[in-house]
Design an enzyme around this catalytic site. Structure first.
Site, mmCIF file in Angstrom:
data_model
loop_
_atom_site.group_PDB
_atom_site.id
_atom_site.type_symbol
_atom_site.label_atom_id
_atom_site.label_comp_id
_atom_site.label_asym_id
_atom_site.label_seq_id
_atom_site.Cartn_x
_atom_site.Cartn_y
_atom_site.Cartn_z
ATOM 1 N N SER A 1 0.815 -1.211 0.000
ATOM 2 C CA SER A 1 0.000 0.000 0.000
ATOM 3 C C SER A 1 0.855 1.272 0.000
ATOM 4 O O SER A 1 1.505 1.584 -0.982
ATOM 5 C CB SER A 1 -0.961 -0.037 1.188
ATOM 6 N N ASP B 1 9.744 4.976 -10.466
ATOM 7 C CA ASP B 1 9.292 5.545 -11.738
ATOM 8 C C ASP B 1 10.145 6.729 -12.165
ATOM 9 O O ASP B 1 10.364 6.953 -13.366
ATOM 10 C CB ASP B 1 7.828 5.986 -11.624
ATOM 11 N N LYS C 1 -0.667 -4.245 -3.482
ATOM 12 C CA LYS C 1 -1.949 -3.660 -3.047
ATOM 13 C C LYS C 1 -2.045 -2.249 -3.617
ATOM 14 O O LYS C 1 -1.362 -1.344 -3.161
ATOM 15 C CB LYS C 1 -2.050 -3.626 -1.519
#
Length: 529
Positions: free
Chosen positions: A297, A308, A322
């Protein structure tokens, strides 16, 4: 066949109940008193509750029925939407709030006696002069020694309203003492360790993203930078998430400009972007983030954003997977619904949510299956490289839909832990032994001024191991055939546990990380660039 029947039984029961209610509703006019009173604008669930309340043959606890019905409803949704009874809601809120009302001790029940394992620094128990090793015999008028109480039972006796006193009868050695402690707000840190590994590399361990996590992180970073930090190992292993805002705020400290950190979107939740909004405390230094299959999460939001943007190197094992956002909606009886309201996406648009189409049990079991099928041990087994590709600014290819894949994989040790040692760890006997050793040998440990000097100079060797072997025999466990390698691992763990009793969690991780292969790989990577 029996197993399949048991799986489908709740659904069959629900269908039968609905059909029965429908028939009963149609035939209500034939019943005594002309049926039942119906609430205007009620749902079938309200009507069913009212029927049961007015017509059921025996007395029934309506609150329990309603709670069970809510659980079943939530079970039909995704695996992370749950019904929280009042007690669970309180516990969840306390974990995330970073504090609770209590007396400031960590305790453990050993042989039906409550032993104080540690005392919170500057807390009410320290001010009242309670000590590690004290045994709690009585709480106010309630004798608890020898009573087979649960941890919850002990907690309910000790906790209370802020500012109120509780009188504890303590056994210290052979002396009985009555000590009054005034309950107060007790901090519950989410950042459990922060220290310098060497003159340049700092280490921070975050257990949870709570309401105090960002402040704790900033305080730790400011202190470590004063101590010379230019490179950071940020450990999110075992961090199951928490408040998304805390993860976003911390990510902002690593990323520059107005970079996108994460965005959320759902059928009833319009797309919302979360971007950097201030200069960060560590935008340019070398950074590694440690993750494993229990990093979930908010941990994945942070590590996904840094991956990224090519800002950090992710090291460890594939994360939980998740990618759903929950909100807590209070109910009138003190319970709440923890409901998924949106999906979150990394800056490149990756959803890292694993599929839960085969049901909640299969979804949860997938994590444990990683240990059985080799994914936790071998890089080739751990890869998720199917589906849409996403390219980072530096040209690296990433994937979504199965968790965050580390840039550098470090598997679990393939040397299996024996069933004997596993037994002692899982039943708490190992922890009890180290605690008892610490209580009996505090004077031996007193001269050590830091966890590192302790680890370098403390040599319990054969004597401590023999004591452990004798301790295990009392637990019907024979350690005669334990290999030399496993013995070394256990002794390293003993040192770390001893350090925890003397220096709390920070000392524990300082010693444990000296032999942690994931930390070692991270240090190697940072020094190679």
């Amino acid at each position: 066949m029996k197993k399949k029947f048991e799986v489908w039984l709740p659904l069959l029961f629900s269908i039968a109940m609905i059909i029965g209610m429908f028939i009963g509703y149609k035939l209500r006019g034939a019943q005594p008193n002309g049926g039942f009173s119906r609430v205007a604008s009620s749902s079938p669930l309200d009507e069913a509750t009212e029927i049961i309340k007015q017509k059921y043959v025996d007395s029934v606890k309506i609150d329990s029925l309603e709670a069970n019905a809510l659980r079943e409803i939530m079970n039909e949704l995704d695996p992370h939407s749950v019904y929280l009874p009042p007690a669970e809601l309180k516990e969840t809120t306390e974990d995330l709030s970073g504090r609770f009302v209590g007396i400031g001790v960590e305790y453990r029940i050993i042989k039906d006696t409550v032993n104080i394992m540690s005392v919170v620094k500057n807390g009410p128990s320290e001010k009242a002069r309670l000590q590690t090793g004290d045994k709690i015999i009585r709480v106010n008028d309630s004798t608890i020694a020898g009573k087979k109480l649960s941890n919850t039972g002990v907690s309910n006796l000790i906790r209370g309203e802020k500012g109120t006193p509780v009188t504890l009868q303590i056994l210290r050695g052979s002396q009985l003492l009555n000590i009054s402690v005034t309950r107060a707000d007790i901090p519950k840190p989410t950042l459990v360790a922060a220290y310098m590994i060497d003159k340049n590399i700092g280490y921070i361990k975050l257990d949870l993203f709570g309401s105090t996590s960002y402040r704790e992180f900033m305080e730790a970073m400011e202190r470590l930078k004063k101590e010379g930090l230019t490179e950071l190992i940020f450990d999110l292993r075992g961090n199951g998430g928490g408040y998304m805002d805390a993860a976003i705020d911390i990510a902002d400290e690593f990323l520059s400009g107005d970079k996108l950190i994460v965005y959320t979107e759902g059928i009833n939740s319009p797309k919302k972007e979360y971007r950097c909004k201030r200069p960060g405390i560590f935008e340019n230094g070398k950074l590694t983030v440690l993750v494993d299959e229990l990093s979930a999460s908010a941990s994945e939001i942070l590590s996904g954003a840094l991956q990224d943007w090519d800002r950090a190197t992710i090291i460890g094992r594939r994360t939980f997977g998740k990618g759903l956002v929950q909100e807590i909606f209070p109910l009138s009886d003190g319970a709440a619904l923890k409901l998924t309201v949106a999906r979150y996406y990394t800056p490149l648009g990756r959803s890292i949510q694993r599929s839960y189409s085969k049901g909640r049990k299969v979804y949860m079991d997938e994590i444990w299956n990683r240990y059985a099928n080799g994914q936790a041990y071998f890089a080739d087994s751990n890869k998720v490289n199917t589906g849409k590709q996403y390219k980072t600014p530096d040209g690296r290819i990433l994937y979504g839909s199965g968790g965050i894949m580390p840039d550098i994989f470090v598997g679990l040790d393939t040397t299996k832990t024996s069933k004997e040692i596993n037994k002692l760890f899982f039943n708490g006997s190992f922890n009890d032994f180290v605690y008892q050793y610490y209580i009996e040998n505090q004077k031996v440990l007193d001269p050590y001024q830091s966890p590192i000097t302790f680890s370098q100079q403390f040599e319990p060797g054969r004597i401590m191991w023999q004591q452990f072997v004798s301790w295990a025999q009392k637990d019907s466990t024979n350690l005669a055939n334990i290999s030399a390698a496993e013995r070394t691992r256990v002794q390293n763990r003993m040192e770390a546990y001893l350090a925890r009793f003397k220096w709390n969690d920070n000392g524990f991780y300082e010693v444990l990380n000296l032999t942690d292969p994931v930390v070692a790989k991270s240090i190697e990577f940072l020094k190679s660039k």
